[in-house]
Design an enzyme around this catalytic site. Sequence first.
Site, mmCIF file in Angstrom:
data_model
loop_
_atom_site.group_PDB
_atom_site.id
_atom_site.type_symbol
_atom_site.label_atom_id
_atom_site.label_comp_id
_atom_site.label_asym_id
_atom_site.label_seq_id
_atom_site.Cartn_x
_atom_site.Cartn_y
_atom_site.Cartn_z
ATOM 1 N N HIS A 71 29.391 81.837 43.547
ATOM 2 C CA HIS A 71 30.745 81.301 43.739
ATOM 3 C C HIS A 71 31.760 82.430 43.768
ATOM 4 C CE1 HIS A 71 30.405 76.743 42.750
ATOM 5 N NE2 HIS A 71 29.382 77.161 43.458
ATOM 6 N N TYR A 200 39.471 73.159 38.263
ATOM 7 C CA TYR A 200 40.053 73.004 36.924
ATOM 8 C C TYR A 200 41.399 72.305 37.112
ATOM 9 C CZ TYR A 200 36.699 76.414 34.994
ATOM 10 O OH TYR A 200 35.562 77.070 34.578
ATOM 11 N N PRO A 292 34.766 75.666 25.813
ATOM 12 C CA PRO A 292 34.064 75.937 27.070
ATOM 13 C C PRO A 292 34.963 76.173 28.295
ATOM 14 C CG PRO A 292 33.820 73.630 26.433
ATOM 15 C CD PRO A 292 34.494 74.316 25.298
ATOM 16 N N LYS A 296 32.555 81.058 28.769
ATOM 17 C CA LYS A 296 32.206 82.371 28.218
ATOM 18 C C LYS A 296 31.055 82.386 27.210
ATOM 19 C CE LYS A 296 34.924 85.194 30.270
ATOM 20 N NZ LYS A 296 34.301 84.909 31.560
#
Length: 390
Positions: A71, A200, A292, A296
């Site tokens: 990605h 997001y 989350p 990471k």
Amino acid sequence: MRTTVGIIGAGPAGLLLARLLHNAGIESVVLESRDRAYVERRQRAGILEQGTVEVLRAAGAERMDREGLRHDGIELRFDRRRHRVDFPALTGGKSVMVYAQTEVCKDLIALQLKEGGPLLFEAEALAVEGAETDHPRVRFRHKGVEDVLECDYVVGCDGFWGVARAAVPAGRSSTFERTYPFGWLGILADVPPSHDELVYARHDRGFALLSMRSPSVSRLYLQVPADTDADGWSDEEIWTELERRFETDDDWTLRRGPITQKSVTPMRSYVHEPMRHGRLFLAGDAAHIVPPTGAKGLNLAVGDVVTFVRALTHRRETGSAELLDAYSATCLRRVWQAERFSYDMTTLLHRAPDATPFEDRLQLARLERIASSRAAETDLAEAYTGFPIG
Ligand code: RFL
Ligand code: PHB
């Protein structure tokens, strides 16, 4: 039983550590309290930083290159608008990979059982003893029978709920913690992802994330109150809520499909310092937790075990314990950068239950800043694609 490095836990940290030690010619034994099927099915992380991909590739996890999805960006969605962050353009060519933690664990377990040292499932560590001596031990119970593993070093890779951290005396450690008043309701659905990159979304009703596991399986998350029961949400309610939070002014649509799994995850930031006590070293979630939102957790675990193997190899090749002595400080520098980034991403995108209109406007201003300033966007892209290990 005796070995050089006793490893507690066969999550990504413990499994990768065993593999890296094997490749360096160092013996280890892994103790895992759960059975193999449980470890291979536990749904968790999905995003690997470029540095993590390189470590796994060198360790021999070759299926990742065939099945993982590279990605080059993510989308931020707010105020019904869409903004794409282009990673390679902002970071000098870096990208990330979608390859599930379940697959990373399956690959590493297969390698370990084929050519590595012992990996015992249903072997629960009960306590670490003698961490301050040259001969630390792990007391454990394997299929009902108690035993002792004598080691030169013990690495606690036993996650947030493990026993290793408890072997550090309270007077020698500090913890730093924040819990958030919300969690994530996560689902797996048999439907192709509605977008080819992660989305997001910041919305007045709460955060939502669109991710994926493969070209035919979607992984989606909704911000929910911390005490939510996943079964209290019907499939119809989940899809309707996701649709609302992802809504845009263009003709983007969310594809629905059968939901095959759902669960709620609490959100927490946590750091235990130091990450070493005598010959006991802590790695991964055993030492630190991030919410989350920044993707990471697994990547930090990988950084810790790489740092440990470098330090132990250095000790064996030169006789110098300098890098082992620096282990905790070396790891914590990277850990705190990930803590900062994960906190920033979480507060940027989630709606706190007591958020004021002023804070709502600030969130939108922060997002607007990322969407309009190359400097602000570069800061996000550098952190998301990963800080160097060591
Ligand atoms: P794990 O994976 O918790 O493994 C610990 C292992 O230790 C075993 N164990 C014991 N074994 C023997 N004796 C005992 N007494 C034991 N006590 C425990 C456990 O059974 C287990 O097998 O820790 P590790 O290896 O440090 O790995 C950490 C990662 O699992 C974690 O950080 C990530 O999953 C976090 N995370 C994400 N990280 C990313 O890098 N990218 C992501 O996209 C991402 N998404 C996520 C996530 C975590 C999530 N949840 C569910 C917390 C998404 C979610 C929803
Ligand atoms: C996931 O695919 O599970 C995932 C992806 C990105 C995140 C968290 C989880 O930030």
